[in-house]
Scaffold this motif. Structure first.
Motif, PDB file in Angstrom:
ATOM      1  N   SER A  90     -53.782 107.343 -92.691  1.00  0.00           N
ATOM      2  CA  SER A  90     -52.848 106.272 -92.345  1.00  0.00           C
ATOM      3  C   SER A  90     -52.921 106.014 -90.846  1.00  0.00           C
ATOM      4  O   SER A  90     -52.977 106.939 -90.041  1.00  0.00           O
ATOM      5  CB  SER A  90     -51.415 106.640 -92.755  1.00  0.00           C
ATOM      6  N   THR A 149     -56.001 113.929-100.029  1.00  0.00           N
ATOM      7  CA  THR A 149     -55.282 114.493 -98.883  1.00  0.00           C
ATOM      8  C   THR A 149     -55.082 113.373 -97.869  1.00  0.00           C
ATOM      9  O   THR A 149     -55.988 112.568 -97.640  1.00  0.00           O
ATOM     10  CB  THR A 149     -56.127 115.617 -98.247  1.00  0.00           C
ATOM     11  N   LEU A 150     -53.890 113.336 -97.274  1.00  0.00           N
ATOM     12  CA  LEU A 150     -53.615 112.278 -96.290  1.00  0.00           C
ATOM     13  C   LEU A 150     -53.605 112.850 -94.881  1.00  0.00           C
ATOM     14  O   LEU A 150     -52.918 113.836 -94.605  1.00  0.00           O
ATOM     15  CB  LEU A 150     -52.262 111.611 -96.571  1.00  0.00           C
ATOM     16  N   ASP A 178     -46.978 106.434 -92.719  1.00  0.00           N
ATOM     17  CA  ASP A 178     -47.489 107.723 -93.229  1.00  0.00           C
ATOM     18  C   ASP A 178     -46.571 108.274 -94.331  1.00  0.00           C
ATOM     19  O   ASP A 178     -47.038 108.721 -95.377  1.00  0.00           O
ATOM     20  CB  ASP A 178     -47.734 108.731 -92.098  1.00  0.00           C
ATOM     21  N   SER A 179     -45.281 108.192 -94.113  1.00  0.00           N
ATOM     22  CA  SER A 179     -44.347 108.679 -95.144  1.00  0.00           C
ATOM     23  C   SER A 179     -44.480 107.868 -96.422  1.00  0.00           C
ATOM     24  O   SER A 179     -44.454 108.413 -97.528  1.00  0.00           O
ATOM     25  CB  SER A 179     -42.904 108.582 -94.656  1.00  0.00           C
ATOM     26  N   PHE A 196     -47.525 109.208 -98.106  1.00  0.00           N
ATOM     27  CA  PHE A 196     -47.282 110.545 -98.671  1.00  0.00           C
ATOM     28  C   PHE A 196     -46.516 110.412 -99.990  1.00  0.00           C
ATOM     29  O   PHE A 196     -46.825 111.051-100.990  1.00  0.00           O
ATOM     30  CB  PHE A 196     -46.478 111.416 -97.701  1.00  0.00           C
ATOM     31  N   GLU A 197     -45.495 109.570 -99.957  1.00  0.00           N
ATOM     32  CA  GLU A 197     -44.676 109.367-101.158  1.00  0.00           C
ATOM     33  C   GLU A 197     -45.496 108.718-102.274  1.00  0.00           C
ATOM     34  O   GLU A 197     -45.383 109.084-103.446  1.00  0.00           O
ATOM     35  CB  GLU A 197     -43.461 108.485-100.824  1.00  0.00           C
ATOM     36  N   ASN A 239     -52.333 111.753 -91.408  1.00  0.00           N
ATOM     37  CA  ASN A 239     -51.479 110.688 -90.864  1.00  0.00           C
ATOM     38  C   ASN A 239     -51.652 110.584 -89.360  1.00  0.00           C
ATOM     39  O   ASN A 239     -51.388 111.522 -88.624  1.00  0.00           O
ATOM     40  CB  ASN A 239     -50.006 110.913 -91.249  1.00  0.00           C
TER      41      ASN A 239
END
Lengths: 271, 321
Positions: free
Chosen positions: B250, B277-278, B262-263, B266-267, B280
Motif C-alpha cells: 500500500s 502479505t501486505l 493500509d488499514s 489489511f481489513e 504498508n
C-alpha cells in the motif's frame, strides 16, 4: 388557542414531562422544564406552521431544536398533536422505542440531529438561506441554550446570519443561566447577551419571562411579523428545573435526578 | 490523444460551473478559498454561491442546511481545515444526519498530503484518509490526475450522501489520457505483475508507476492499481484483481499504520481471506519541518521512489516463492 387553554396546556406538558422522567430517569429533566412554555407557545400559540400528517411538508416552518437534550417536553406535545401515538410516551428510553434520552431525527417532528451542542444554529442558517434562495416565505426557528452559546460555531453562524440578512431566521435563547457544572455567569459570562447579539447584527426582541406562556407567545408572534432586514432573536429568562423543589435554579440541576417519591408527590399535588 | 496537465480543482470547478447554468439544484459554498474558476462561478451565479469566511465549522453546517432543502452542495476549503477543524460538524450534520435524510454534500479539500510543499505541517494533510473513512455514509474520493477529478463530478451529483474529495494542490502529470476509469468501480488496474502489486492512491500513483517502470527495466514486473474511491469500490472486482499476488504494497501520502489506506487493505485481506502479505508504506507518523522538493521530502519519510525500491527488496525476499 385562548389564554386559559394555553396555560392549561403548559401545565399539562409540565406534568407529562415530569411523568416521562419518572419512568425514564435518563432524560434531562431540568433542561426540559426551562423550555416548556417556549414549545407550547410555538406549537399551540399559532406561531409555527406545521403538519403532523406530513412532518417534512414543504409548507411548514422549520423548527430546529438545537438544545435537544432539553426538549423532552416536546414528546408529549408531538404525541398530542398527532405526530405519533401517545402510547409511545410510556416507552421512552425503552428497547425498540424511537424516543430516546436525547431526541434524534428518527422522531417524527424533529428536523435535525440535536443535543450535540452548537450545530443547530448553523444548520438553521443554511436552511434559512436555502428558503430565501428558493423564494419560500417560510420561517426558521431555532432553540439554543445560553450554555450552548459557549460553542464557537454558534458565533460563526450568528455572524453569517446577520451578514446575509436572514430575516426569516428566529433564534430563541433559553436563558436559564446554568450549564452542567453551575451558573454560566460564573463559568464564562455572556455579560449582557442582548447587547452582544445586537452588536452581532441581530434584531433583539425585548427579553421576556420565559415561563409566562402568553408573553412568550406574544413576543414570538410580534417577532415573526416584524419587518426588518436582520435575523431575529428572543431571549427568554427561564429557570432550569422550573417548579421542582431542590431542582429549580440549582447550580447542579443538570445532573440531579429528583427522587421518584418527590415526583409522585408533585404530580399528586398539582393534579 | 494528449492533453495538458491541469489542476484538479480547476477542472472539477469547471464542471460545477458548466452544470450550474442548467441545474438550479447546485449550490457552492467556500470557506474563503478561491481559484480563477471560482471567480467565474461567483460572478455567474451570485445567488447560489456563498463565502462563509474563514469558518469551516459553519461551512459544514450551512452546507447541511442547504442540502436539507434539496440543494446539491459543493463545499470548498483547504484539505486539513475542511476535515479536521470541522470534524464533528461533518460527523453530526452530514454523516449522522444522512442516515435519516437524503443529503448530497461534497466536501472539496485541496492540498492532499505534502502538496502544499513549503507551507509545512499545518497546511499539509496526512490524516484525512484515516479520519474521513471512519465516518459511515461518507465516500472518500482520491484522484491521481485531473481527468479522474473531472470525471468524479457526475459521480458526485448522481450519488446521494456526503463525500470528501481530496485534491492535490499541484498540477500533476496526466495519467488517464487514453482510457478513463469507471468511476463506479472505484479503482483501476494499470498493470498486472507477477508476485507483487502496488496499490496507491492520489499522488503516490505517480510514484508507484515510476517504481514499476524502474523494476520493469530490471526485468521484474509488479502490478499497479489506482484506488481512487477508498470507501465505495467494487469489492468483488478488487478481490479478483488482487488474488493472484502473494505480496501487496500500500502506498499513501498519509501516516503509516494509522487507519488509512493500509488499514483498509489489511481489513480487506482479512475479510476476503486473501493469501497475501501486505507491506504498508506511508509517511512515518511524525510532524516534520524540513523544506525541500516534494520528491525529496518523500524520500525522508519513506515514500520516495528510492525508499520504496529499497523497501521492496527485503519484502520480495520475505515472500514465499
Amino acid at each position: 388557542m385562548n389564554q386559559a387553554d394555553l396555560q392549561g396546556k403548559t401545565h399539562w406538558v409540565w406534568r407529562e414531562t415530569l411523568a416521562i422522567h419518572r419512568r425514564a430517569p435518563e432524560t434531562r429533566l431540568a433542561s426540559s422544564l426551562s423550555t416548556v412554555e417556549i414549545f407550547v407557545a410555538l406549537y399551540y400559540g399559532g406561531v409555527l406552521r406545521f403538519n403532523p400528517k406530513d412532518p417534512l411538508d414543504e409548507q411548514r416552518d422549520r423548527c430546529i431544536i438545537s438544545k435537544g437534550h432539553g426538549s423532552i417536553c416536546m414528546y408529549p406535545i408531538l404525541a398530542d398533536l398527532g405526530y405519533f401515538s401517545s402510547e409511545e410516551l410510556h416507552r421512552v428510553c425503552e428497547t425498540g422505542s424511537f424516543l430516546g434520552g436525547i431526541p434524534d431525527p428518527v422522531i417524527p417532528g424533529y428536523e435535525t440531529v440535536n443535543g450535540s451542542l452548537g450545530h443547530g444554529l448553523g444548520v438553521a442558517a443554511g436552511i434559512a438561506l436555502a428558503l430565501k434562495s428558493k423564494g419560500s416565505d417560510r420561517s426558521v426557528f431555532v432553540i439554543v441554550g445560553d450554555g450552548e452559546l459557549h460553542e464557537g460555531a454558534c458565533w460563526e453562524a450568528l455572524m453569517f446570519a446577520s451578514h446575509h440578512q436572514l430575516d426569516n431566521l428566529n433564534l430563541i435563547v433559553d436563558n436559564n443561566r446554568i450549564s452542567m457544572l453551575g451558573y454560566t455567569d460564573e463559568i464564562v459570562s455572556h455579560g449582557n447577551l442582548n447587547l452582544r447579539l445586537t452588536a452581532f447584527g441581530w434584531d433583539c426582541s425585548e427579553e421576556v419571562d420565559g415561563h409566562d406562556v402568553l408573553a412568550v407567545r406574544t413576543a414570538l408572534m410580534q417577532q415573526k411579523d416584524r419587518v426588518t432586514d436582520k435575523p431575529k432573536v428572543l431571549i427568554a429568562r427561564t429557570l432550569k428545573g422550573r417548579g421542582v423543589p431542590g431542582l429549580e435554579n440549582a447550580p447542579l440541576s443538570h445532573i440531579i435526578n429528583p427522587k421518584p417519591e418527590l415526583i409522585d408527590e408533585l404530580l399528586e399535588k398539582t393534579r | 490523444m494528449t492533453c495538458q496537465p491541469r489542476a484538479m480543482r480547476d477542472v472539477f470547478l469547471e464542471q460545477v460551473r458548466k452544470a450550474m447554468g442548467g441545474d438550479q439544484r447546485l449550490f457552492f459554498v467556500s470557506a474563503d478559498f478561491g481559484s480563477p474558476v471560482l471567480d467565474k462561478i461567483r460572478a455567474d451565479f451570485p445567488s447560489r454561491f456563498v463565502n462563509v469566511g474563514i469558518a469551516e465549522q459553519n461551512l459544514i453546517n450551512i452546507s447541511a442546511g442547504l442540502a436539507l432543502e434539496g440543494y446539491i452542495v459543493f463545499a470548498y476549503a483547504i484539505a486539513p481545515f475542511i476535515t479536521m477543524r470541522c470534524y464533528e460538524q461533518a460527523r453530526v450534520s452530514l454523516a449522522l444526519l444522512s442516515e435519516v435524510r437524503p443529503l448530497n454534500v461534497n466536501l472539496i479539500g485541496v492540498g492532499a498530503g505534502y502538496s502544499y510543499v513549503v507551507s509545512g505541517p499545518t497546511h499539509q494533510c496526512y490524516e484525512d484518509i484515516t479520519l474521513m473513512r471512519a465516518l459511515p455514509n461518507f465516500q472518500l474520493l482520491s484522484p491521481a490526475d485531473h481527468i479522474t477529478a473531472e470525471n468524479l463530478f457526475n459521480h458526485c451529483t448522481e450519488n446521494q450522501g456526503p463525500k470528501y474529495l481530496r485534491f492535490d494542490a499541484q498540477v500533476l502529470p496526466v495519467i488517464y489520457d487514453q482510457e478513463v476509469p469507471d468511476m463506479e468501480i472505484g479503482f483501476y488496474v494499470h498493470k498486472k505483475g507477477d508476485r507483487i502489486c502496488l496499490i496507491a492512491t492520489g499522488y503516490l500513483l505517480h510514484t508507484a508507476l515510476e517504481v514499476a517502470e524502474r523494476l520493469s527495466g530490471g526485468g521484474e514486473e509488479v502490478g499497479v492499481i489506482d484506488l481512487f474511491n477508498l470507501t465505495n469500490y467494487s469489492a468483488d472486482q478488487l478481490e479478483a484483481a488482487l488474488k493472484s499476488y502473494t505480496g501487496l504494497v500500500s502506498l499513501e501520502e498519509g501516516f503509516r499504520g494509522r487507519g488509512g489506506l493500509d488499514s483498509m487493505l489489511f481489513e480487506f485481506i482479512a475479510r476476503r481471506r486473501l493469501q497475501a502479505t501486505l507491506l504498508n508504506l506511508g509517511v512515518e507518523p511524525a510532524y516534520r519541518f524540513e523544506l525541500g522538493p516534494r520528491a525529496e521530502l518523500h524520500e525522508q519519510v519513506g515514500i520516495g521512489v528510492q525508499s520504496i525500491l529499497n523497501s521492496l527488496r527485503g519484502f520480495r525476499e520475505s515472500l514465499p516463492m
